[in-house]
Design a protein around this motif. Structure first.
Motif, PDB file in Angstrom:
ATOM      1  N   ALA A   1      -4.994  14.108 -13.743  1.00  0.00           N
ATOM      2  CA  ALA A   1      -3.786  14.450 -14.502  1.00  0.00           C
ATOM      3  C   ALA A   1      -4.004  14.295 -16.004  1.00  0.00           C
ATOM      4  O   ALA A   1      -3.353  14.978 -16.798  1.00  0.00           O
ATOM      5  N   LEU A   2      -4.912  13.445 -16.422  1.00  0.00           N
ATOM      6  CA  LEU A   2      -5.204  13.268 -17.846  1.00  0.00           C
ATOM      7  C   LEU A   2      -5.792  14.524 -18.474  1.00  0.00           C
ATOM      8  O   LEU A   2      -5.775  14.679 -19.691  1.00  0.00           O
ATOM      9  N   GLY A   3      -6.298  15.437 -17.644  1.00  0.00           N
ATOM     10  CA  GLY A   3      -6.906  16.660 -18.158  1.00  0.00           C
ATOM     11  C   GLY A   3      -5.955  17.528 -18.945  1.00  0.00           C
ATOM     12  O   GLY A   3      -6.387  18.320 -19.779  1.00  0.00           O
ATOM     13  N   GLY A   4      -4.677  17.422 -18.720  1.00  0.00           N
ATOM     14  CA  GLY A   4      -3.714  18.232 -19.446  1.00  0.00           C
ATOM     15  C   GLY A   4      -3.193  17.591 -20.707  1.00  0.00           C
ATOM     16  O   GLY A   4      -2.444  18.219 -21.453  1.00  0.00           O
ATOM     17  N   ILE A   5      -3.594  16.338 -20.981  1.00  0.00           N
ATOM     18  CA  ILE A   5      -3.089  15.675 -22.187  1.00  0.00           C
ATOM     19  C   ILE A   5      -4.203  15.150 -23.102  1.00  0.00           C
ATOM     20  O   ILE A   5      -3.922  14.766 -24.231  1.00  0.00           O
ATOM     21  N   ILE A   6      -5.437  15.157 -22.637  1.00  0.00           N
ATOM     22  CA  ILE A   6      -6.570  14.768 -23.479  1.00  0.00           C
ATOM     23  C   ILE A   6      -7.392  16.022 -23.757  1.00  0.00           C
ATOM     24  O   ILE A   6      -7.911  16.636 -22.816  1.00  0.00           O
ATOM     25  N   PRO A   7      -7.494  16.435 -25.026  1.00  0.00           N
ATOM     26  CA  PRO A   7      -8.198  17.680 -25.343  1.00  0.00           C
ATOM     27  C   PRO A   7      -9.621  17.703 -24.780  1.00  0.00           C
ATOM     28  O   PRO A   7     -10.332  16.699 -24.794  1.00  0.00           O
ATOM     29  N   LEU A   8     -10.000  18.843 -24.246  1.00  0.00           N
ATOM     30  CA  LEU A   8     -11.310  19.168 -23.679  1.00  0.00           C
ATOM     31  C   LEU A   8     -11.553  18.569 -22.291  1.00  0.00           C
ATOM     32  O   LEU A   8     -12.485  18.971 -21.608  1.00  0.00           O
TER      33      LEU A   8
ATOM     34  N   VAL B   1       6.736  27.955 -29.434  1.00  0.00           N
ATOM     35  CA  VAL B   1       6.271  28.723 -28.271  1.00  0.00           C
ATOM     36  C   VAL B   1       5.040  28.056 -27.666  1.00  0.00           C
ATOM     37  O   VAL B   1       4.945  27.893 -26.443  1.00  0.00           O
ATOM     38  N   ILE B   2       4.107  27.639 -28.513  1.00  0.00           N
ATOM     39  CA  ILE B   2       2.895  26.959 -28.029  1.00  0.00           C
ATOM     40  C   ILE B   2       3.280  25.653 -27.344  1.00  0.00           C
ATOM     41  O   ILE B   2       2.786  25.340 -26.259  1.00  0.00           O
ATOM     42  N   LEU B   3       4.166  24.898 -27.967  1.00  0.00           N
ATOM     43  CA  LEU B   3       4.598  23.613 -27.421  1.00  0.00           C
ATOM     44  C   LEU B   3       5.245  23.776 -26.047  1.00  0.00           C
ATOM     45  O   LEU B   3       4.889  23.081 -25.087  1.00  0.00           O
ATOM     46  N   THR B   4       6.158  24.713 -25.932  1.00  0.00           N
ATOM     47  CA  THR B   4       6.865  24.936 -24.669  1.00  0.00           C
ATOM     48  C   THR B   4       5.938  25.488 -23.593  1.00  0.00           C
ATOM     49  O   THR B   4       5.983  25.044 -22.440  1.00  0.00           O
ATOM     50  N   THR B   5       5.101  26.438 -23.965  1.00  0.00           N
ATOM     51  CA  THR B   5       4.178  27.034 -22.996  1.00  0.00           C
ATOM     52  C   THR B   5       3.211  25.995 -22.450  1.00  0.00           C
ATOM     53  O   THR B   5       2.967  25.945 -21.243  1.00  0.00           O
ATOM     54  N   HIS B   6       2.665  25.156 -23.328  1.00  0.00           N
ATOM     55  CA  HIS B   6       1.761  24.114 -22.844  1.00  0.00           C
ATOM     56  C   HIS B   6       2.488  23.168 -21.892  1.00  0.00           C
ATOM     57  O   HIS B   6       1.926  22.753 -20.873  1.00  0.00           O
ATOM     58  N   GLY B   7       3.725  22.841 -22.205  1.00  0.00           N
ATOM     59  CA  GLY B   7       4.486  21.943 -21.329  1.00  0.00           C
ATOM     60  C   GLY B   7       4.624  22.499 -19.927  1.00  0.00           C
ATOM     61  O   GLY B   7       4.397  21.792 -18.936  1.00  0.00           O
ATOM     62  N   TRP B   8       4.984  23.778 -19.805  1.00  0.00           N
ATOM     63  CA  TRP B   8       5.142  24.380 -18.477  1.00  0.00           C
ATOM     64  C   TRP B   8       3.797  24.577 -17.780  1.00  0.00           C
ATOM     65  O   TRP B   8       3.698  24.431 -16.555  1.00  0.00           O
ATOM     66  N   LEU B   9       2.763  24.909 -18.545  1.00  0.00           N
ATOM     67  CA  LEU B   9       1.429  25.032 -17.934  1.00  0.00           C
ATOM     68  C   LEU B   9       0.933  23.681 -17.427  1.00  0.00           C
ATOM     69  O   LEU B   9       0.250  23.605 -16.404  1.00  0.00           O
ATOM     70  N   TYR B  10       1.278  22.611 -18.137  1.00  0.00           N
ATOM     71  CA  TYR B  10       0.893  21.279 -17.681  1.00  0.00           C
ATOM     72  C   TYR B  10       1.611  20.916 -16.385  1.00  0.00           C
ATOM     73  O   TYR B  10       1.035  20.271 -15.513  1.00  0.00           O
ATOM     74  N   VAL B  11       2.867  21.350 -16.256  1.00  0.00           N
ATOM     75  CA  VAL B  11       3.593  21.119 -14.998  1.00  0.00           C
ATOM     76  C   VAL B  11       2.864  21.822 -13.850  1.00  0.00           C
ATOM     77  O   VAL B  11       2.685  21.249 -12.769  1.00  0.00           O
ATOM     78  N   LEU B  12       2.424  23.059 -14.079  1.00  0.00           N
ATOM     79  CA  LEU B  12       1.659  23.787 -13.056  1.00  0.00           C
ATOM     80  C   LEU B  12       0.349  23.073 -12.748  1.00  0.00           C
ATOM     81  O   LEU B  12      -0.034  22.915 -11.581  1.00  0.00           O
ATOM     82  N   TYR B  13      -0.348  22.616 -13.788  1.00  0.00           N
ATOM     83  CA  TYR B  13      -1.598  21.880 -13.627  1.00  0.00           C
ATOM     84  C   TYR B  13      -1.372  20.623 -12.781  1.00  0.00           C
ATOM     85  O   TYR B  13      -2.143  20.325 -11.873  1.00  0.00           O
TER      86      TYR B  13
ATOM     87  N   LEU C   1      -2.257  23.499 -29.161  1.00  0.00           N
ATOM     88  CA  LEU C   1      -1.261  22.473 -29.463  1.00  0.00           C
ATOM     89  C   LEU C   1      -1.797  21.462 -30.476  1.00  0.00           C
ATOM     90  O   LEU C   1      -1.075  21.041 -31.379  1.00  0.00           O
ATOM     91  N   VAL C   2      -3.052  21.105 -30.367  1.00  0.00           N
ATOM     92  CA  VAL C   2      -3.662  20.174 -31.323  1.00  0.00           C
ATOM     93  C   VAL C   2      -3.672  20.797 -32.722  1.00  0.00           C
ATOM     94  O   VAL C   2      -3.315  20.148 -33.712  1.00  0.00           O
ATOM     95  N   VAL C   3      -4.058  22.059 -32.801  1.00  0.00           N
ATOM     96  CA  VAL C   3      -4.055  22.757 -34.094  1.00  0.00           C
ATOM     97  C   VAL C   3      -2.638  22.800 -34.664  1.00  0.00           C
ATOM     98  O   VAL C   3      -2.416  22.546 -35.851  1.00  0.00           O
ATOM     99  N   MET C   4      -1.673  23.109 -33.790  1.00  0.00           N
ATOM    100  CA  MET C   4      -0.281  23.173 -34.233  1.00  0.00           C
ATOM    101  C   MET C   4       0.207  21.811 -34.723  1.00  0.00           C
ATOM    102  O   MET C   4       0.906  21.725 -35.735  1.00  0.00           O
ATOM    103  N   MET C   5      -0.153  20.742 -34.016  1.00  0.00           N
ATOM    104  CA  MET C   5       0.292  19.403 -34.423  1.00  0.00           C
ATOM    105  C   MET C   5      -0.333  18.988 -35.759  1.00  0.00           C
ATOM    106  O   MET C   5       0.334  18.351 -36.585  1.00  0.00           O
TER     107      MET C   5
ATOM    108  N   THR D   1      -4.579  25.708 -19.306  1.00  0.00           N
ATOM    109  CA  THR D   1      -3.929  24.515 -19.864  1.00  0.00           C
ATOM    110  C   THR D   1      -4.781  23.916 -20.972  1.00  0.00           C
ATOM    111  O   THR D   1      -4.255  23.486 -22.006  1.00  0.00           O
ATOM    112  N   GLY D   2      -6.082  23.893 -20.785  1.00  0.00           N
ATOM    113  CA  GLY D   2      -6.985  23.374 -21.814  1.00  0.00           C
ATOM    114  C   GLY D   2      -6.938  24.190 -23.097  1.00  0.00           C
ATOM    115  O   GLY D   2      -6.940  23.634 -24.200  1.00  0.00           O
ATOM    116  N   LEU D   3      -6.878  25.516 -22.957  1.00  0.00           N
ATOM    117  CA  LEU D   3      -6.780  26.366 -24.150  1.00  0.00           C
ATOM    118  C   LEU D   3      -5.473  26.134 -24.895  1.00  0.00           C
ATOM    119  O   LEU D   3      -5.465  26.025 -26.133  1.00  0.00           O
ATOM    120  N   PHE D   4      -4.376  26.043 -24.157  1.00  0.00           N
ATOM    121  CA  PHE D   4      -3.100  25.791 -24.829  1.00  0.00           C
ATOM    122  C   PHE D   4      -3.045  24.386 -25.411  1.00  0.00           C
ATOM    123  O   PHE D   4      -2.373  24.161 -26.414  1.00  0.00           O
TER     124      PHE D   4
END
Length: 143
Positions: free
Chosen positions: A109-116, A75-87, A34-38, A27-30
């Motif tokens: 839970a903040l670990g999936g939305i705050i980079p690093l 693809v990155i956006l969607t994949t991160h979203g589903w990985l965050y649900v798993l997290y 996601l940050v790069v993509m944004m 989740t952290g890698l995605f």
């Protein structure tokens, strides 16, 4: 007040902890992708594209749709979203089995939305869990 884990939940806690650690890394890698993509999308008004003819590239969104290429940004956006649900699900299971406070659940839970931050939790959560398990597991006497 948190009650601490039950002895019967120790095997489940260990399994969920292993899965949580893997989930935190992925989740952290995605999230970093996601940050790069944004930055590319909103800073430079381009998306990441892949096509057989052009390969990978940064292309305006309209042109990607015209070419019929794969929009890797989505693809990155969607994949991160589903990985965050798993997290979050694994965070919930850790919270439930260890019987921590709800605030700790939200903090992790903040670990999936705050980079690093997920990389920090990948190392610190096992330490917290081991401390909780040490209260429950009997200490073996040295032979």
């Amino acid at each position: 007040m948190p009650l601490g884990p039950r002895a019967a939940d120790v095997p489940r806690i260990r399994l969920v902890l292993k899965l949580f650690r893997v989930s935190a890394i992925i989740t952290g890698l995605f999230l970093l992708l996601l940050v790069v993509m944004m930055v590319a999308r909103y800073g430079f008004l381009v998306d990441i594209e892949y096509s057989d003819a052009y390969g990978f590239g940064l292309t305006p969104r309209d042109l990607i749709e015209e070419r019929g290429s794969l929009n890797v940004s989505l693809v990155i956006l969607t994949t991160h979203g589903w990985l965050y649900v798993l997290y979050l699900a694994l965070d919930f299971l850790l919270w439930r089995f260890t019987r921590w406070s709800f605030g700790r659940f939200l903090f992790i839970a903040l670990g999936g939305i705050i980079p690093l931050l997920s990389f920090f939790f990948e190392f610190s959560v096992p330490r917290w869990v081991r401390a909780e398990l040490a209260k429950v597991e009997p200490v073996e006497a040295p032979a």
